[in-house]
Design an enzyme around this catalytic site. Sequence first.
Site, mmCIF file in Angstrom:
data_model
loop_
_atom_site.group_PDB
_atom_site.id
_atom_site.type_symbol
_atom_site.label_atom_id
_atom_site.label_comp_id
_atom_site.label_asym_id
_atom_site.label_seq_id
_atom_site.Cartn_x
_atom_site.Cartn_y
_atom_site.Cartn_z
ATOM 1 C CG HIS A 163 4.614 5.872 0.784
ATOM 2 N ND1 HIS A 163 5.388 5.963 -0.857
ATOM 3 C CD2 HIS A 163 3.396 5.398 0.572
ATOM 4 C CE1 HIS A 163 4.120 4.969 -1.595
ATOM 5 N NE2 HIS A 163 3.601 4.402 -1.068
ATOM 6 C CB SER A 220 1.459 2.987 -2.955
ATOM 7 O OG SER A 220 2.774 2.474 -1.595
#
Length: 261
Positions: free
Chosen positions: A234, A89
């Site tokens: 994610h 991320s």
Amino acid sequence: MKLNFILRQSDSTSPNLPIILIHGLFGNLDNLGILGRNFQKHHDIIQLDLRNHGLSPHSPEMNYFVMAQDVLELLDQLKMEKMIIIGHSMGGKVAMTMTALIPERIKTLVIIDIAPVVYPLHRHNEIFMALNAVTDAKITQRHMAGKLIRNFVKDENIILFLLKSFHEGIWRFNVPVLWDQYQYIVGWEPIPTWQGPLLFLCGELSHYIKREHREQIVSYFPIARLHVISGCGHSPHAEKPDVVLRSIHRFFEKTYINQFS
């Protein structure tokens, strides 16, 4: 800035290149530990806290160039001439930015569920509301903080992830600065094209790497490859670590010549 870090020596008597693990927003150096423990068999592992996270210093400035510069200073301190970088991320954007600073020193990159693009500005609003609510309520116990956060955030995995950085009433990430600098965190500044091998790992259920991002990815990283981890959101490294590890090991074993497709 001197970052907080842990250096784990390889179990091998002749280790391969060191691997740098870089966490995402609201995270800390423990977040990619499951990958580090596996790769430690053959690599030295560096786990670090980015600025305004974990036990690293706080600063009012939070953009990808300064974060990448922080990591570079650590690598120079440790006298690491070449390395592999794995980033998740926000940490993936830091890793990609580092190709603009030390392109010749990075052997390869693995980027977990992020693209070199600008994302919507308000995607973490509920999380910031929850963090501020805990602070305003002067809560000191983790279970009480979790109870209040559940009024704002419904994903239990995210709640447990956030609580890892809550200690005796204090968030170890710098909430005011993360909010103030959020436009830079979700943003992206163009970098030169990097011709090195790069693997993007994408969660099938995540929305961080989309089909429309591929052209921009290839413009920066012409020989990048993409692997989708099925049934994951994610954080595929946390949801399906064995699958992620197999994917990375296979990537390391290949010649890295396939185009992004």
